[in-house]
Design an enzyme around this catalytic site. Structure first.
Site, PDB file in Angstrom:
ATOM      1  N   SER A 220      57.775  52.621  14.316  1.00 26.57           N
ATOM      2  CA  SER A 220      58.135  53.356  15.531  1.00 26.57           C
ATOM      3  C   SER A 220      57.776  54.817  15.296  1.00 26.57           C
ATOM      4  CB  SER A 220      59.646  53.227  15.764  1.00 26.57           C
ATOM      5  OG  SER A 220      60.096  54.172  16.715  1.00 26.57           O
TER       6      SER A 220
ATOM      7  N   TYR B 227      68.541  53.042  12.921  1.00 28.27           N
ATOM      8  CA  TYR B 227      67.179  52.718  13.389  1.00 28.27           C
ATOM      9  C   TYR B 227      66.156  53.627  12.721  1.00 28.27           C
ATOM     10  CZ  TYR B 227      63.568  51.497  16.871  1.00 28.27           C
ATOM     11  OH  TYR B 227      62.430  51.048  17.502  1.00 28.27           O
TER      12      TYR B 227
HETATM   13  P1  NAD Z   1      62.926  43.286  22.377  1.00 28.61           P
HETATM   14  O1  NAD Z   1      64.395  43.361  22.419  1.00 28.61           O
HETATM   15  O2  NAD Z   1      62.166  43.020  23.638  1.00 28.61           O
HETATM   16  O3  NAD Z   1      62.450  42.211  21.297  1.00 28.61           O
HETATM   17  C1  NAD Z   1      63.080  42.094  20.047  1.00 28.61           C
HETATM   18  C2  NAD Z   1      62.703  40.748  19.444  1.00 28.61           C
HETATM   19  O4  NAD Z   1      63.394  40.643  18.186  1.00 28.61           O
HETATM   20  C3  NAD Z   1      63.167  39.572  20.310  1.00 28.61           C
HETATM   21  O5  NAD Z   1      62.223  38.540  20.245  1.00 28.61           O
HETATM   22  C4  NAD Z   1      64.467  39.147  19.633  1.00 28.61           C
HETATM   23  O6  NAD Z   1      64.799  37.795  19.855  1.00 28.61           O
HETATM   24  C5  NAD Z   1      64.105  39.405  18.184  1.00 28.61           C
HETATM   25  N1  NAD Z   1      65.285  39.461  17.323  1.00 28.61           N
HETATM   26  C6  NAD Z   1      66.381  40.255  17.450  1.00 28.61           C
HETATM   27  N2  NAD Z   1      67.276  39.949  16.492  1.00 28.61           N
HETATM   28  C7  NAD Z   1      66.730  38.953  15.750  1.00 28.61           C
HETATM   29  C8  NAD Z   1      67.160  38.206  14.614  1.00 28.61           C
HETATM   30  N3  NAD Z   1      68.358  38.410  14.038  1.00 28.61           N
HETATM   31  N4  NAD Z   1      66.329  37.260  14.120  1.00 28.61           N
HETATM   32  C9  NAD Z   1      65.135  37.007  14.703  1.00 28.61           C
HETATM   33  N5  NAD Z   1      64.673  37.699  15.773  1.00 28.61           N
HETATM   34  C10 NAD Z   1      65.466  38.648  16.273  1.00 28.61           C
HETATM   35  O7  NAD Z   1      62.459  44.673  21.709  1.00 28.61           O
HETATM   36  P2  NAD Z   1      61.031  45.386  21.571  1.00 28.61           P
HETATM   37  O8  NAD Z   1      61.138  46.694  22.252  1.00 28.61           O
HETATM   38  O9  NAD Z   1      59.922  44.455  21.915  1.00 28.61           O
HETATM   39  O10 NAD Z   1      61.032  45.683  20.008  1.00 28.61           O
HETATM   40  C11 NAD Z   1      60.186  45.024  19.097  1.00 28.61           C
HETATM   41  C12 NAD Z   1      59.947  45.927  17.896  1.00 28.61           C
HETATM   42  O11 NAD Z   1      59.273  47.107  18.316  1.00 28.61           O
HETATM   43  C13 NAD Z   1      61.242  46.401  17.221  1.00 28.61           C
HETATM   44  O12 NAD Z   1      61.061  46.417  15.817  1.00 28.61           O
HETATM   45  C14 NAD Z   1      61.393  47.801  17.742  1.00 28.61           C
HETATM   46  O13 NAD Z   1      62.117  48.624  16.872  1.00 28.61           O
HETATM   47  C15 NAD Z   1      59.953  48.242  17.845  1.00 28.61           C
HETATM   48  N6  NAD Z   1      59.718  49.373  18.741  1.00 28.61           N
HETATM   49  C16 NAD Z   1      60.094  49.320  20.053  1.00 28.61           C
HETATM   50  C17 NAD Z   1      59.844  50.412  20.858  1.00 28.61           C
HETATM   51  C18 NAD Z   1      60.199  50.412  22.318  1.00 28.61           C
HETATM   52  O14 NAD Z   1      60.153  51.496  22.924  1.00 28.61           O
HETATM   53  N7  NAD Z   1      60.531  49.300  22.925  1.00 28.61           N
HETATM   54  C19 NAD Z   1      59.230  51.552  20.331  1.00 28.61           C
HETATM   55  C20 NAD Z   1      58.874  51.573  18.994  1.00 28.61           C
HETATM   56  C21 NAD Z   1      59.115  50.464  18.201  1.00 28.61           C
END
Ligand code: NAD
Length: 274
Positions: free
Chosen positions: A156, A169
């Site tokens: 991130s 985080y």
């Molecule tokens: P999201 O909530 O849409 O997806 C998260 C995924 O992780 C889902 O498939 C969920 O089922 C899975 N998950 C959660 N807990 C779990 C567990 N205990 N075991 C297995 N799977 C689990 O979120 P997102 O925004 O798509 O985030 C995905 C990644 O991207 C994360 O690592 C997040 O930190 C990172 N990220 C997101 C953003 C953003 O702005 N959305 C920005 C930078 C980084």
């Protein structure tokens, strides 16, 4: 004079045909977008993440039918090393290989440091950081055996800079950037690369929850939260698209990216240029 250069760099649209890709947390958001892009490039996919069985089944069928690839699913909980080990073992046993590992599963919790729930700290460190240590250590033997591997860690912008109220985080994401560098150094001569993608804000369920919470906390509209709070630091003033992250993951998985390793690449509309 034209000097012919021999290269195995492929730019075909099925550039990952025959490869097997495992994407943690791919039932939603960024992980699903990356799984889709890897599938479109011809890779067989192992999905993972939480969700409703029927919906996950439909996602599997759709990806398989649309791109003509195999799609399996592991329900492994990323807080449980034993389940992670079973997921990696089943992937390698099922197809004899694991070429591309995308460590993407992640959650968020926002609270001041002195009020941060201890169990949330432990959960975030387990899912956002330790799970990548476990998948990586367990995937490396199969990658080394084949002399090929691509490990892509979804960090991130918060792996590169801090923000208040996101202690767990930000700590986990800085940690995964460190893990990326160590993995890259230990595998550099083995046909394996490890890189971190550092997205700015992407409009996924993880961010949706923050929009609603911030709107309630500040008594402002969702649009104001998006413009003045979330995207305040993101100069291009728009969310990163999951398709943009998917295309980058495909590129990092190709032979064209064979010498790119150990980087933490911001995809953040200029946030870290400040
Ligand atoms: P999201 O909530 O849409 O997806 C998260 C995924 O992780 C889902 O498939 C969920 O089922 C899975 N998950 C959660 N807990 C779990 C567990 N205990 N075991 C297995 N799977 C689990 O979120 P997102 O925004 O798509 O985030 C995905 C990644 O991207 C994360 O690592 C997040 O930190 C990172 N990220 C997101 C953003 C953003 O702005 N959305 C920005 C930078 C980084």
């Amino acid at each position: 004079m034209n000097i012919p250069i021999k290269t195995d760099i492929s730019t075909s649209s099925r550039v990952l045909a025959g490869k097997v890709a495992l994407v943690t947390g791919s039932t939603s958001g960024i992980g699903l977008g990356i799984a889709r892009a890897l599938a479109a490039a011809g890779a067989d996919i192992v999905l993972n993440g939480l969700g409703v069985a029927g919906e996950i089944g439909r996602t599997r069928e759709q990806l398989s039918a649309e791109f003509g690839i195999k799609v399996s699913y592991s329900p492994a909980d990323m807080t449980r090393p034993k389940e992670i080990a079973e997921m990696i073992a089943a992937t390698v046993a099922g197809s004899g290989r694991l070429d591309i590992l995308v460590n993407n599963a992640g959650i968020q919790h926002v609270a001041p440091l002195d009020q941060f729930p201890v169990e949330k700290w432990d959960q975030i460190l387990a899912i956002n950081l330790s799970s990548a240590f476990h998948t990586t250590r367990l995937a490396l033997p199969a990658m080394r055996h084949n002399g090929f591997g691509r490990i892509i860690n979804i960090a991130s912008t918060h792996g590169l800079v801090g923000s208040p109220f996101k202690a767990a985080y930000v700590t986990a994401k800085h940690g995964i950037v460190g893990l990326t560098r160590v993995t890259a150094l230990e595998t550099a001569e083995q046909g394996i690369t490890c890189n971190a993608i550092c997205p700015g804000y992407v409009n996924t369920p993880l961010v949706e929850a923050q929009i609603d919470a911030q709107a309630r906390a500040h008594g402002i509209s969702r649009d104001e939260v998006i413009r003045d709070v979330l995207l305040a630091q993101q100069p291009n003033k728009r969310f990163v698209k999951t398709e943009e992250l998917g295309a980058l993951a495909v590129f990092l998985s190709t032979s064209a990216a064979a010498t790119i390793t150990g980087i933490a690449l911001p995809v953040d509309g200029g946030w870290t240029a400040h």
